[in-house]
Motif scaffolding. Structure first.
Motif, PDB file in Angstrom:
ATOM      1  N   MET A 207      93.714  -8.977  65.198  1.00  0.00           N
ATOM      2  CA  MET A 207      94.203  -7.663  65.631  1.00  0.00           C
ATOM      3  C   MET A 207      95.471  -7.840  66.458  1.00  0.00           C
ATOM      4  SD  MET A 207      92.233  -4.518  67.579  1.00  0.00           S
ATOM      5  CE  MET A 207      91.333  -4.050  66.086  1.00  0.00           C
ATOM      6  N   VAL A 208      96.525  -7.140  66.046  1.00  0.00           N
ATOM      7  CA  VAL A 208      97.820  -7.202  66.718  1.00  0.00           C
ATOM      8  C   VAL A 208      97.917  -6.056  67.717  1.00  0.00           C
ATOM      9  CG1 VAL A 208     100.318  -7.291  66.406  1.00  0.00           C
ATOM     10  CG2 VAL A 208      98.799  -8.149  64.594  1.00  0.00           C
ATOM     11  N   HIS A 209      98.239  -6.398  68.963  1.00  0.00           N
ATOM     12  CA  HIS A 209      98.416  -5.406  70.017  1.00  0.00           C
ATOM     13  C   HIS A 209      99.822  -5.522  70.596  1.00  0.00           C
ATOM     14  CE1 HIS A 209      93.971  -4.819  70.541  1.00  0.00           C
ATOM     15  NE2 HIS A 209      93.926  -6.101  70.212  1.00  0.00           N
ATOM     16  N   SER A 210     100.245  -4.508  71.316  1.00  0.00           N
ATOM     17  CA  SER A 210     101.422  -4.628  72.177  1.00  0.00           C
ATOM     18  C   SER A 210     101.075  -3.985  73.511  1.00  0.00           C
ATOM     19  CB  SER A 210     102.656  -3.992  71.546  1.00  0.00           C
ATOM     20  OG  SER A 210     102.473  -2.618  71.301  1.00  0.00           O
ATOM     21  N   THR A 211     101.755  -4.429  74.564  1.00  0.00           N
ATOM     22  CA  THR A 211     101.289  -4.197  75.925  1.00  0.00           C
ATOM     23  C   THR A 211     101.443  -2.775  76.457  1.00  0.00           C
ATOM     24  OG1 THR A 211     103.431  -5.009  76.720  1.00  0.00           O
ATOM     25  CG2 THR A 211     101.595  -6.597  76.606  1.00  0.00           C
ATOM     26  N   GLY A 212     102.348  -1.983  75.875  1.00  0.00           N
ATOM     27  CA  GLY A 212     102.511  -0.601  76.334  1.00  0.00           C
ATOM     28  C   GLY A 212     103.265  -0.475  77.645  1.00  0.00           C
ATOM     29  N   ALA A 213     104.009  -1.507  78.035  1.00  0.00           N
ATOM     30  CA  ALA A 213     104.783  -1.459  79.284  1.00  0.00           C
ATOM     31  C   ALA A 213     106.112  -2.163  79.066  1.00  0.00           C
ATOM     32  CB  ALA A 213     104.017  -2.135  80.417  1.00  0.00           C
ATOM     33  N   ASN A 214     107.152  -1.643  79.667  1.00  0.00           N
ATOM     34  CA  ASN A 214     108.489  -2.222  79.532  1.00  0.00           C
ATOM     35  C   ASN A 214     108.610  -3.453  80.432  1.00  0.00           C
ATOM     36  OD1 ASN A 214     111.159  -2.835  79.256  1.00  0.00           O
ATOM     37  ND2 ASN A 214     111.949  -0.852  79.914  1.00  0.00           N
ATOM     38  N   ASN A 215     108.030  -4.550  79.954  1.00  0.00           N
ATOM     39  CA  ASN A 215     108.068  -5.808  80.699  1.00  0.00           C
ATOM     40  C   ASN A 215     107.852  -6.954  79.713  1.00  0.00           C
ATOM     41  OD1 ASN A 215     107.795  -8.006  82.413  1.00  0.00           O
ATOM     42  ND2 ASN A 215     106.675  -6.846  83.971  1.00  0.00           N
ATOM     43  N   PRO A 216     108.919  -7.544  79.199  1.00  0.00           N
ATOM     44  CA  PRO A 216     108.784  -8.565  78.164  1.00  0.00           C
ATOM     45  C   PRO A 216     108.438  -9.960  78.678  1.00  0.00           C
ATOM     46  CG  PRO A 216     111.095  -8.237  78.653  1.00  0.00           C
ATOM     47  CD  PRO A 216     110.338  -7.234  79.484  1.00  0.00           C
ATOM     48  N   TRP A 217     108.295 -10.125  80.015  1.00  0.00           N
ATOM     49  CA  TRP A 217     108.100 -11.456  80.588  1.00  0.00           C
ATOM     50  C   TRP A 217     106.630 -11.884  80.546  1.00  0.00           C
ATOM     51  CZ3 TRP A 217     112.607 -13.713  81.143  1.00  0.00           C
ATOM     52  CH2 TRP A 217     113.725 -12.913  81.331  1.00  0.00           C
ATOM     53  N   LEU A 218     106.395 -13.046  80.004  1.00  0.00           N
ATOM     54  CA  LEU A 218     105.028 -13.572  79.900  1.00  0.00           C
ATOM     55  C   LEU A 218     104.366 -13.727  81.264  1.00  0.00           C
ATOM     56  CD1 LEU A 218     105.626 -16.227  77.118  1.00  0.00           C
ATOM     57  CD2 LEU A 218     103.944 -14.383  76.990  1.00  0.00           C
ATOM     58  N   LYS A 219     105.145 -14.008  82.297  1.00  0.00           N
ATOM     59  CA  LYS A 219     104.576 -14.235  83.625  1.00  0.00           C
ATOM     60  C   LYS A 219     103.849 -13.006  84.165  1.00  0.00           C
ATOM     61  CE  LYS A 219     108.879 -13.006  86.040  1.00  0.00           C
ATOM     62  NZ  LYS A 219     109.972 -13.516  86.896  1.00  0.00           N
ATOM     63  N   ARG A 220     104.157 -11.826  83.596  1.00  0.00           N
ATOM     64  CA  ARG A 220     103.440 -10.620  84.020  1.00  0.00           C
ATOM     65  C   ARG A 220     101.967 -10.711  83.674  1.00  0.00           C
ATOM     66  NH1 ARG A 220     100.142  -7.626  84.773  1.00  0.00           N
ATOM     67  NH2 ARG A 220     100.118  -5.338  84.842  1.00  0.00           N
ATOM     68  N   TYR A 221     101.634 -11.405  82.581  1.00  0.00           N
ATOM     69  CA  TYR A 221     100.259 -11.435  82.083  1.00  0.00           C
ATOM     70  C   TYR A 221      99.616 -12.820  82.145  1.00  0.00           C
ATOM     71  CZ  TYR A 221     101.995  -7.031  80.261  1.00  0.00           C
ATOM     72  OH  TYR A 221     102.570  -5.795  80.156  1.00  0.00           O
ATOM     73  N   VAL A 222     100.427 -13.861  82.044  1.00  0.00           N
ATOM     74  CA  VAL A 222      99.918 -15.232  81.990  1.00  0.00           C
ATOM     75  C   VAL A 222     100.285 -15.951  83.287  1.00  0.00           C
ATOM     76  CG1 VAL A 222      99.853 -17.366  80.672  1.00  0.00           C
ATOM     77  CG2 VAL A 222     100.333 -15.198  79.496  1.00  0.00           C
ATOM     78  N   GLY A 223      99.315 -16.652  83.873  1.00  0.00           N
ATOM     79  CA  GLY A 223      99.613 -17.341  85.118  1.00  0.00           C
ATOM     80  C   GLY A 223      98.483 -18.280  85.508  1.00  0.00           C
ATOM     81  N   PRO A 224      98.690 -19.082  86.528  1.00  0.00           N
ATOM     82  CA  PRO A 224      99.896 -19.159  87.363  1.00  0.00           C
ATOM     83  C   PRO A 224     101.038 -19.878  86.657  1.00  0.00           C
ATOM     84  CG  PRO A 224      98.314 -20.819  88.037  1.00  0.00           C
ATOM     85  CD  PRO A 224      97.622 -19.984  86.995  1.00  0.00           C
ATOM     86  N   ASP A 225     102.205 -19.904  87.299  1.00  0.00           N
ATOM     87  CA  ASP A 225     103.401 -20.519  86.734  1.00  0.00           C
ATOM     88  C   ASP A 225     103.151 -21.981  86.380  1.00  0.00           C
ATOM     89  OD1 ASP A 225     105.973 -21.163  85.986  1.00  0.00           O
ATOM     90  OD2 ASP A 225     106.734 -21.276  88.045  1.00  0.00           O
ATOM     91  N   ASP A 226     103.475 -22.341  85.146  1.00  0.00           N
ATOM     92  CA  ASP A 226     103.331 -23.732  84.700  1.00  0.00           C
ATOM     93  C   ASP A 226     104.663 -24.458  84.690  1.00  0.00           C
ATOM     94  OD1 ASP A 226     104.593 -22.462  82.629  1.00  0.00           O
ATOM     95  OD2 ASP A 226     103.219 -23.123  81.064  1.00  0.00           O
ATOM     96  N   GLY A 227     105.668 -23.859  85.304  1.00  0.00           N
ATOM     97  CA  GLY A 227     106.999 -24.451  85.298  1.00  0.00           C
ATOM     98  C   GLY A 227     107.907 -23.857  84.254  1.00  0.00           C
ATOM     99  N   LEU A 228     107.343 -23.122  83.314  1.00  0.00           N
ATOM    100  CA  LEU A 228     108.120 -22.472  82.259  1.00  0.00           C
ATOM    101  C   LEU A 228     108.040 -20.951  82.353  1.00  0.00           C
ATOM    102  CD1 LEU A 228     107.149 -24.691  79.196  1.00  0.00           C
ATOM    103  CD2 LEU A 228     109.274 -24.768  80.496  1.00  0.00           C
ATOM    104  N   LEU A 229     106.912 -20.448  82.821  1.00  0.00           N
ATOM    105  CA  LEU A 229     106.693 -19.004  82.889  1.00  0.00           C
ATOM    106  C   LEU A 229     107.545 -18.333  83.955  1.00  0.00           C
ATOM    107  CD1 LEU A 229     102.811 -19.092  82.621  1.00  0.00           C
ATOM    108  CD2 LEU A 229     104.325 -17.975  80.981  1.00  0.00           C
ATOM    109  N   GLY A 230     107.718 -18.984  85.093  1.00  0.00           N
ATOM    110  CA  GLY A 230     108.337 -18.353  86.248  1.00  0.00           C
ATOM    111  C   GLY A 230     107.256 -17.754  87.140  1.00  0.00           C
ATOM    112  N   LYS A 231     107.586 -17.532  88.393  1.00  0.00           N
ATOM    113  CA  LYS A 231     106.599 -17.044  89.353  1.00  0.00           C
ATOM    114  C   LYS A 231     106.440 -15.527  89.264  1.00  0.00           C
ATOM    115  CE  LYS A 231     105.427 -17.064  94.279  1.00  0.00           C
ATOM    116  NZ  LYS A 231     104.033 -17.419  93.997  1.00  0.00           N
ATOM    117  N   ASN A 232     105.216 -15.080  89.226  1.00  0.00           N
ATOM    118  CA  ASN A 232     104.890 -13.656  89.267  1.00  0.00           C
ATOM    119  C   ASN A 232     104.768 -13.257  90.739  1.00  0.00           C
ATOM    120  OD1 ASN A 232     103.495 -11.178  89.403  1.00  0.00           O
ATOM    121  ND2 ASN A 232     102.366 -11.573  87.509  1.00  0.00           N
ATOM    122  N   GLN A 233     105.792 -12.577  91.242  1.00  0.00           N
ATOM    123  CA  GLN A 233     105.831 -12.286  92.680  1.00  0.00           C
ATOM    124  C   GLN A 233     104.719 -11.345  93.137  1.00  0.00           C
ATOM    125  OE1 GLN A 233     109.229  -9.930  93.990  1.00  0.00           O
ATOM    126  NE2 GLN A 233     109.581  -9.183  91.895  1.00  0.00           N
TER     127      GLN A 233
END
Length: 233
Positions: free
Chosen positions: A26-52
């Motif tokens: 099943m394909v979903h999309s997030t419904g929010a104007n935020n294309p950054w993976l760090k918004r949903y995936v964490g903590p930062d692994d050095g590639l995602l960036g920090k979710n403040q």
């Protein structure tokens, strides 16, 4: 596809530990104007960036909700596109709001403002490649892929519009998506087929006396043609 893994082990869904036999995607999309993976995936692994805000989904109930998917597609900190697996593929996710949780692998594509063609093309391609990967893992085909809104029409998911509020803005539908998955599956299956070798045989000579043939064979092998042989007709 740039596939990485960061399992959401603190999420209540992961902790529930239930498994499924995947029968669809099943394909979903997030419904929010935020294309950054760090918004949903964490903590930062050095590639995602920090979710403040620390509001990623690697917590018991993100935003007080029981939600969790198997993967996210979106932007890394450097702006490149990647896929992050966030649950084991055979783990029962909380993504459909219906019976599809028992049968389908669900992944989210991080939305932007829905008008950026280059971003859409990149995440669309990544989603196609992810589906091909999953189809090969579980013996599925493009016919086993639906989006959330299609799941609602089939009575196996909650009433959401994704992804048909976004794909048509860029000339795509779930039918074209499935066709692209089918095409890539076919191309990869064809490239995986063993290459049939062609052999061209060279005859040194023909002899009525066997000893002469054996002498010529010995000379050929001594010269380095170790696969030389005698054939009697």
């Amino acid at each position: 596809m740039k596939l990485r893994k960061l399992l959401l082990t603190n999420n209540a869904c992961y902790k529930a530990g239930k498994t499924i036999t995947p029968k669809g995607i099943m394909v979903h999309s997030t419904g929010a104007n935020n294309p950054w993976l760090k918004r949903y995936v964490g903590p930062d692994d050095g590639l995602l960036g920090k979710n403040q805000y620390n509001n990623h989904w690697n917590q018991n109930k993100p935003g007080g909700r029981q939600v969790c998917v198997h993967a996210f597609i979106g932007k890394l900190a450097d702006g490149s596109i990647a896929t992050y697996q966030t649950l084991p593929w055979n783990h029962r996710g909380w993504h459909a709001g219906g019976d599809a949780n028992n049968t389908h692998i669900g992944f989210e594509i991080c939305e932007d403002g829905l008008t950026d063609t280059s971003y859409f093309s990149a995440v669309y391609k990544e989603a196609v490649e992810l589906c091909v990967h999953l189809c090969k893992l579980y013996g599925l085909s493009e016919k086993d892929i639906i989006c959330h809104s299609e799941g609602y029409k089939q009575g196996i998911a909650s009433n959401h519009a994704d992804v048909m509020h976004w794909f048509p803005k860029h000339g795509k539908t779930m039918d074209t998506f499935r066709a692209d998955v089918k095409k890539l599956l076919s191309e990869e299956e064809k490239s995986a087929e063993p290459v049939k070798k062609k052999y061209y045989r060279v005859q040194i000579g023909a002899y009525t006396v066997k000893a002469n043939a054996e002498a010529e064979l010995a000379k050929a092998k001594k010269a380095g043609f170790t696969d030389a042989f005698i054939k009697y007709d």
